[in-house]
Scaffold this active site. Structure first.
Site, PDB file in Angstrom:
ATOM      1  N   SER A 109      -3.652  -2.631   7.441  1.00 29.68           N
ATOM      2  CA  SER A 109      -2.158  -3.328   7.918  1.00 29.68           C
ATOM      3  C   SER A 109      -1.174  -2.065   7.861  1.00 29.68           C
ATOM      4  O   SER A 109      -2.236  -1.142   7.186  1.00 29.68           O
ATOM      5  CB  SER A 109      -0.960  -4.408   6.789  1.00 29.68           C
ATOM      6  OG  SER A 109       0.070  -4.050   6.824  1.00 29.68           O
ATOM      7  N   TYR A 117       0.194  -8.354  -1.052  1.00 21.00           N
ATOM      8  CA  TYR A 117       0.094  -8.091  -0.066  1.00 21.00           C
ATOM      9  C   TYR A 117      -0.503  -6.993   0.269  1.00 21.00           C
ATOM     10  O   TYR A 117      -1.939  -5.987   1.234  1.00 21.00           O
ATOM     11  CB  TYR A 117       0.642  -8.531   1.099  1.00 21.00           C
ATOM     12  CG  TYR A 117       0.927  -8.495   1.875  1.00 21.00           C
ATOM     13  CD1 TYR A 117       0.068  -9.672   2.503  1.00 21.00           C
ATOM     14  CD2 TYR A 117       1.234  -7.402   2.942  1.00 21.00           C
ATOM     15  CE1 TYR A 117      -0.012  -9.639   4.020  1.00 21.00           C
ATOM     16  CE2 TYR A 117       0.538  -7.361   4.364  1.00 21.00           C
ATOM     17  CZ  TYR A 117       0.077  -8.721   5.372  1.00 21.00           C
ATOM     18  OH  TYR A 117      -0.522  -8.562   6.853  1.00 21.00           O
TER      19      TYR A 117
END
Length: 257
Positions: free
Chosen positions: A148, A161
Site C-alpha cells: 500500500s 494497517y
C-alpha cells in the site's frame, strides 16, 4: 528469441489470488485471466466466491474457486494441497487478502489490532510458505504481495494497517532474498487510493474525496482495472530479473509533498 509481446503472456500458467471475490483482488484475477492464466479465486464467503467465479468464467476464463481462511494455517495447508494435487501447480501467487479497521490509536481495540495483523501480515507468510515450497521444488514461481502507499506513509486512525503494510513490503524483500536463488521472483504492488467497496465510506465523504483529488497529482481515485498492467507485468517473464521490488501504483501520490 521470444518477442516482447510473448513475454507478457501468461498462457499455461495458474494463479492463486487470495481475497479475490471482489475489489482489487477480483480485478487482478481478471487481468491475469485476460493474459492467459488459469485463475484460482479465494475468499471465505462461499456465496460471494461462487458468484465471482461465475462472472469471471462467463468472460471465457479458466476459473476455479477454493474457499479458505488466510488466518488459519490448517485451512491454508489443506487448500494448497488440494490445488496442487487436484487442480494443478500454482505458478503465480497474489497475496491480496486484507482488512481495515479505523480508530484512534489510543482507543484501538486490542482484539482488532490482532485481527488486522493476522489478516494483513501473518497471512502473507502463512500462504506463501507452503506455496513457495512447491515452487522451489519446481525451480520457478512468481509471488506478488499487495502492499500500500501506507507501506511508506500513515494517516490518523490507520496506524495498525500502515504497520502491517510496511511489514508486508519488507517481508517481500526478505522473501526475494531467501528464494531468488531457487528461481522465484517475489515483488510487491503498492496501490494508492482506489475506488473499491473497501473505501466506500471514504468515497462518500465529500471532504475526503476532495482531499484525494487535490493531493493526488493525477487528480482522481484509481480504478481497480488500473492494477491489471502491474500485476500481469510482475507475473510474467517480462519481469524475470525484477526481484524484491515494490511497485507503487498511486497516481504519483507518494512522489509529491
Amino acid at each position: 528469441m521470444t518477442s516482447i509481446a510473448d513475454q507478457f503472456s501468461l498462457a499455461g500458467k495458474r494463479a492463486l489470488v487470495t481475497g479475490s471475490s471482489r475489489g482489487l483482488g477480483y480485478a487482478m484475477a481478471a487481468a491475469l485471466a485476460g493474459a492467459g492464466a488459469a485463475v484460482v479465486l479465494n475468499a471465505r464467503d462461499t456465496v460471494a466466491l461462487g458468484a465471482a467465479a461465475q462472472d469471471l468464467a462467463a468472460t471465457g476464463a479458466t476459473v476455479n474457486a477454493v474457499a479458505f481462511d488466510v488466518t488459519s494455517r490448517d485451512s491454508i495447508d489443506e487448500a494448497v494441497t488440494h490445488i496442487e494435487n487436484e487442480i494443478g501447480p500454482i505458478d503465480i501467487l497474489i497475496n491480496n487478502a486484507g482488512m481495515q479497521f479505523r480508530s484512534s490509536l489510543e482507543a484501538f481495540p486490542p482484539e482488532r489490532f490482532d485481527q488486522v495483523i493476522a489478516t494483513n501480515l501473518t497471512s502473507v507468510f502463512n500462504v506463501s510458505q507452503p506455496v513457495a515450497r512447491h515452487m522451489i521444488a519446481r525451480g520457478r514461481g512468481k509471488i506478488i504481495n499487495i502492499c500500500s502507499l501506507l507501506s511508506e506513509l500513515s494517516r490518523p486512525s490507520v496506524a495498525p494497517y500502515a504497520a502491517t503494510k510496511a511489514a508486508v513490503a519488507n517481508i517481500t524483500r526478505g522473501m526475494a532474498v531467501d528464494w531468488a536463488r531457487h528461481g522465484l521472483n517475489v515483488n510487491g504492488i503498492a496501490p494508492g487510493y482506489f475506488a473499491t467497496e473497501l473505501n466506500e465510506a471514504l468515497l462518500k465523504d465529500d471532504k475526503f474525496n476532495a482531499w484525494i483529488e487535490t493531493r493526488t497529482p493525477m487528480g482522481r481515485w484509481g480504478q481497480p482495472e488500473e492494477l491489471g498492467g502491474a500485476v500481469v507485468f510482475l507475473a510474467s517473464e517480462a519481469a524475470r530479473f525484477v526481484n524484491g521490488h515494490i511497485l507503487y501504483v498511486d497516481g504519483a501520490f507518494t512522489a509529491t509533498v
